[in-house]
Structure formats: structure tokens, C-alpha cells
Write a protein that holds these residues in place. Structure first.
Motif, PDB file in Angstrom:
ATOM      1  N   LEU A 132       0.828  -1.208   0.000  1.00 53.26           N
ATOM      2  CA  LEU A 132       0.000   0.000   0.000  1.00 53.26           C
ATOM      3  C   LEU A 132       0.863   1.259   0.000  1.00 53.26           C
ATOM      4  CD1 LEU A 132      -2.864  -0.947   2.472  1.00 53.26           C
ATOM      5  CD2 LEU A 132      -3.105  -0.389   0.045  1.00 53.26           C
ATOM      6  N   SER A 133       1.868   1.279   0.826  1.00 52.00           N
ATOM      7  CA  SER A 133       2.763   2.429   0.910  1.00 52.00           C
ATOM      8  C   SER A 133       3.462   2.683  -0.425  1.00 52.00           C
ATOM      9  CB  SER A 133       3.794   2.194   2.019  1.00 52.00           C
ATOM     10  OG  SER A 133       4.758   3.216   2.030  1.00 52.00           O
ATOM     11  N   VAL A 134       3.948   1.620  -1.033  1.00 52.89           N
ATOM     12  CA  VAL A 134       4.644   1.748  -2.316  1.00 52.89           C
ATOM     13  C   VAL A 134       3.684   2.230  -3.402  1.00 52.89           C
ATOM     14  CG1 VAL A 134       5.785   0.424  -4.155  1.00 52.89           C
ATOM     15  CG2 VAL A 134       6.475   0.099  -1.771  1.00 52.89           C
ATOM     16  N   LEU A 135       2.491   1.666  -3.466  1.00 51.52           N
ATOM     17  CA  LEU A 135       1.522   2.084  -4.484  1.00 51.52           C
ATOM     18  C   LEU A 135       1.127   3.548  -4.324  1.00 51.52           C
ATOM     19  CD1 LEU A 135      -0.717  -1.093  -4.658  1.00 51.52           C
ATOM     20  CD2 LEU A 135       0.838  -0.248  -6.440  1.00 51.52           C
ATOM     21  N   ILE A 136       0.947   3.989  -3.090  1.00 52.53           N
ATOM     22  CA  ILE A 136       0.608   5.392  -2.837  1.00 52.53           C
ATOM     23  C   ILE A 136       1.733   6.303  -3.326  1.00 52.53           C
ATOM     24  CG2 ILE A 136       0.296   7.092  -0.976  1.00 52.53           C
ATOM     25  CD1 ILE A 136      -1.309   4.816   0.503  1.00 52.53           C
ATOM     26  N   ARG A 137       2.978   5.929  -3.022  1.00 50.07           N
ATOM     27  CA  ARG A 137       4.117   6.755  -3.449  1.00 50.07           C
ATOM     28  C   ARG A 137       4.308   6.718  -4.963  1.00 50.07           C
ATOM     29  NH1 ARG A 137       8.699   4.514   0.045  1.00 50.07           N
ATOM     30  NH2 ARG A 137       7.231   2.827   0.386  1.00 50.07           N
ATOM     31  N   MET A 138       4.093   5.554  -5.579  1.00 52.89           N
ATOM     32  CA  MET A 138       4.206   5.473  -7.038  1.00 52.89           C
ATOM     33  C   MET A 138       3.160   6.360  -7.699  1.00 52.89           C
ATOM     34  SD  MET A 138       5.166   1.400  -7.574  1.00 52.89           S
ATOM     35  CE  MET A 138       4.106   1.282  -8.968  1.00 52.89           C
ATOM     36  N   THR A 139       1.936   6.324  -7.192  1.00 53.85           N
ATOM     37  CA  THR A 139       0.864   7.169  -7.737  1.00 53.85           C
ATOM     38  C   THR A 139       1.239   8.642  -7.611  1.00 53.85           C
ATOM     39  OG1 THR A 139      -0.796   5.503  -7.220  1.00 53.85           O
ATOM     40  CG2 THR A 139      -1.588   7.753  -7.548  1.00 53.85           C
ATOM     41  N   ALA A 140       1.763   9.028  -6.466  1.00 54.71           N
ATOM     42  CA  ALA A 140       2.182  10.420  -6.261  1.00 54.71           C
ATOM     43  C   ALA A 140       3.286  10.796  -7.248  1.00 54.71           C
ATOM     44  CB  ALA A 140       2.657  10.624  -4.822  1.00 54.71           C
ATOM     45  N   ASN A 141       4.258   9.910  -7.459  1.00 56.19           N
ATOM     46  CA  ASN A 141       5.339  10.183  -8.411  1.00 56.19           C
ATOM     47  C   ASN A 141       4.796  10.377  -9.827  1.00 56.19           C
ATOM     48  OD1 ASN A 141       7.294   9.893  -6.411  1.00 56.19           O
ATOM     49  ND2 ASN A 141       7.764   7.772  -6.949  1.00 56.19           N
ATOM     50  N   LEU A 142       3.885   9.501 -10.227  1.00 58.50           N
ATOM     51  CA  LEU A 142       3.326   9.604 -11.568  1.00 58.50           C
ATOM     52  C   LEU A 142       2.491  10.864 -11.734  1.00 58.50           C
ATOM     53  CD1 LEU A 142       2.352   5.847 -11.953  1.00 58.50           C
ATOM     54  CD2 LEU A 142       4.206   7.032 -13.157  1.00 58.50           C
ATOM     55  N   ASN A 143       1.698  11.200 -10.722  1.00 55.38           N
ATOM     56  CA  ASN A 143       0.891  12.426 -10.778  1.00 55.38           C
ATOM     57  C   ASN A 143       1.765  13.660 -10.827  1.00 55.38           C
ATOM     58  OD1 ASN A 143      -1.554  11.076 -10.835  1.00 55.38           O
ATOM     59  ND2 ASN A 143      -1.821  11.145  -8.639  1.00 55.38           N
ATOM     60  N   LEU A 144       2.848  13.664 -10.062  1.00 58.90           N
ATOM     61  CA  LEU A 144       3.777  14.786 -10.074  1.00 58.90           C
ATOM     62  C   LEU A 144       4.408  14.966 -11.451  1.00 58.90           C
ATOM     63  CD1 LEU A 144       5.191  17.033  -8.445  1.00 58.90           C
ATOM     64  CD2 LEU A 144       6.952  15.341  -7.843  1.00 58.90           C
ATOM     65  N   GLU A 145       4.803  13.875 -12.048  1.00 62.18           N
ATOM     66  CA  GLU A 145       5.385  13.924 -13.402  1.00 62.18           C
ATOM     67  C   GLU A 145       4.395  14.496 -14.392  1.00 62.18           C
ATOM     68  OE1 GLU A 145       8.184  13.534 -16.457  1.00 62.18           O
ATOM     69  OE2 GLU A 145       8.461  13.395 -14.292  1.00 62.18           O
ATOM     70  N   LEU A 146       3.137  14.077 -14.288  1.00 63.25           N
ATOM     71  CA  LEU A 146       2.097  14.606 -15.179  1.00 63.25           C
ATOM     72  C   LEU A 146       1.902  16.105 -14.972  1.00 63.25           C
ATOM     73  CD1 LEU A 146      -0.589  11.792 -15.104  1.00 63.25           C
ATOM     74  CD2 LEU A 146       0.650  12.615 -17.113  1.00 63.25           C
ATOM     75  N   GLN A 147       1.862  16.542 -13.711  1.00 62.81           N
ATOM     76  CA  GLN A 147       1.686  17.962 -13.414  1.00 62.81           C
ATOM     77  C   GLN A 147       2.860  18.784 -13.934  1.00 62.81           C
ATOM     78  OE1 GLN A 147       1.157  18.059  -9.185  1.00 62.81           O
ATOM     79  NE2 GLN A 147      -0.923  17.292  -9.277  1.00 62.81           N
ATOM     80  N   GLU A 148       4.064  18.269 -13.754  1.00 62.15           N
ATOM     81  CA  GLU A 148       5.249  18.993 -14.224  1.00 62.15           C
ATOM     82  C   GLU A 148       5.274  19.053 -15.744  1.00 62.15           C
ATOM     83  OE1 GLU A 148       8.559  17.035 -12.363  1.00 62.15           O
ATOM     84  OE2 GLU A 148       8.181  18.010 -10.434  1.00 62.15           O
ATOM     85  N   GLY A 149       4.787  18.000 -16.394  1.00 60.26           N
ATOM     86  CA  GLY A 149       4.722  17.984 -17.860  1.00 60.26           C
ATOM     87  C   GLY A 149       3.700  18.956 -18.413  1.00 60.26           C
ATOM     88  N   GLU A 150       2.655  19.226 -17.621  1.00 57.64           N
ATOM     89  CA  GLU A 150       1.608  20.160 -18.042  1.00 57.64           C
ATOM     90  C   GLU A 150       2.005  21.601 -17.795  1.00 57.64           C
ATOM     91  OE1 GLU A 150      -1.824  18.912 -15.860  1.00 57.64           O
ATOM     92  OE2 GLU A 150      -2.123  17.142 -17.092  1.00 57.64           O
ATOM     93  N   GLY A 151       2.942  21.802 -16.854  1.00 62.70           N
ATOM     94  CA  GLY A 151       3.301  23.165 -16.428  1.00 62.70           C
ATOM     95  C   GLY A 151       4.290  23.827 -17.268  1.00 62.70           C
TER      96      GLY A 151
END
Length: 151
Positions: A132-151
Motif C-alpha cells: 500500500l505504501s509503495v503504491l501510494i508513493r508510485m501514484t504520487a510520483n506519476l501524478n507529479l510527473e504529469l503535473q510537471e509535464g503540463e506546467g
């Protein structure tokens, strides 16, 4: 370094395969109740945060707004939710559970708990917590990458 990634070692593939297993079993539990599996994600979000805008519901479920519109139409027709225009901003639609939609919470959450028990059978609790901890952190990493790509 090899550019080949065996399918069994692909994080994305394993997460997708696991999700499909959860989704298929959930669908098998929902179909006899006359519910589409897509309803589950919206009902779950609304049980936690009722009376949200359609946009917020899309964000909570991580589903496109076009898909949300279609599923909400079906849920309105099934008597699970209502859709009303915001009085202060007529462009926004607020989605709220009906009594029927709220009444499904206990029954459907029971199915969700059962499915989680089935999925975690034979796996030690500490490994599940790590997962659970790993999946939560992976999701956060992927979302951050998407946000940075949009910015």
C-alpha cells in the motif's frame, strides 16, 4: 543495460493485471444487483464526499469528465444520484446521492472488503502495508510527473 523489460517485471503491467482482477470480481458481485462496475468508483467517492461538482467527482475518481458525464447519466437514470445546477454558477453541476444510492453503501462496502480479503489471502500484513505504501508513493510520483509535464 538492456532496454527489454520482461512483462512479469513491469510494474505497470502487474498493477493493471491486479486491477483487472479486482474489477472483474467486483463486476461479478455488482451485476446481480443490476449495477454497472463503473458505478462503484463514483458511489465510493460520493459516500466519502457527497454533493460535489461533476468536475470534482471526475478528479476524485481519476476519470475523464466525458466518461463521468456518461456514467452520471446512467446513475441518474438508475435513481442513485441527482444532478443539480449550482445556484451561484449555473455552469457547474452538483452530484448528490439519493436515498437509494446512500443505502447501497453497507452492502457494496461488504463486497469490497470481501474482495480485499480474497486478494490478500496468504500475504503477511507487513507485506500488504508495504505494498500500500509503495503504491501510494508510485501514484504520487506519476501524478507529479504529469503535473510537471503540463506546467
Amino acid at each position: 543495460m538492456s532496454t527489454k523489460l520482461p512483462a512479469q517485471r513491469s510494474l505497470g503491467r502487474q498493477v493493471r493485471a491486479s486491477h483487472r482482477g479486482f474489477d472483474r470480481l467486483l463486476n461479478a458481485r455488482l451485476t446481480p444487483l443490476g449495477l454497472k462496475s463503473g458505478f462503484w468508483y463514483y458511489l465510493r467517492a460520493l459516500w466519502e464526499e457527497d454533493g460535489v461538482t461533476q468536475k470534482r467527482l471526475s478528479d476524485l475518481t481519476n476519470v475523464t469528465e466525458a466518461t463521468t458525464v456518461s456514467l452520471i447519466n446512467d446513475m441518474v437514470e438508475a435513481g442513485l444520484v441527482t444532478r443539480e445546477r449550482e445556484p451561484d454558477d449555473r455552469r457547474k453541476l452538483r452530484i448528490s446521492l439519493t436515498e437509494k444510492g446512500r443505502a447501497l453503501e453497507e452492502q457494496l462496502m461488504s463486497h469490497a472488503i470481501d474482495i480485499n480479503v480474497i486478494a490478500s489471502k496468504g500475504i503477511p500484513r507487513d507485506e500488504l502495508e508495504t505494498c500500500l505504501s509503495v503504491l501510494i508513493r508510485m501514484t504520487a510520483n506519476l501524478n507529479l510527473e504529469l503535473q510537471e509535464g503540463e506546467g
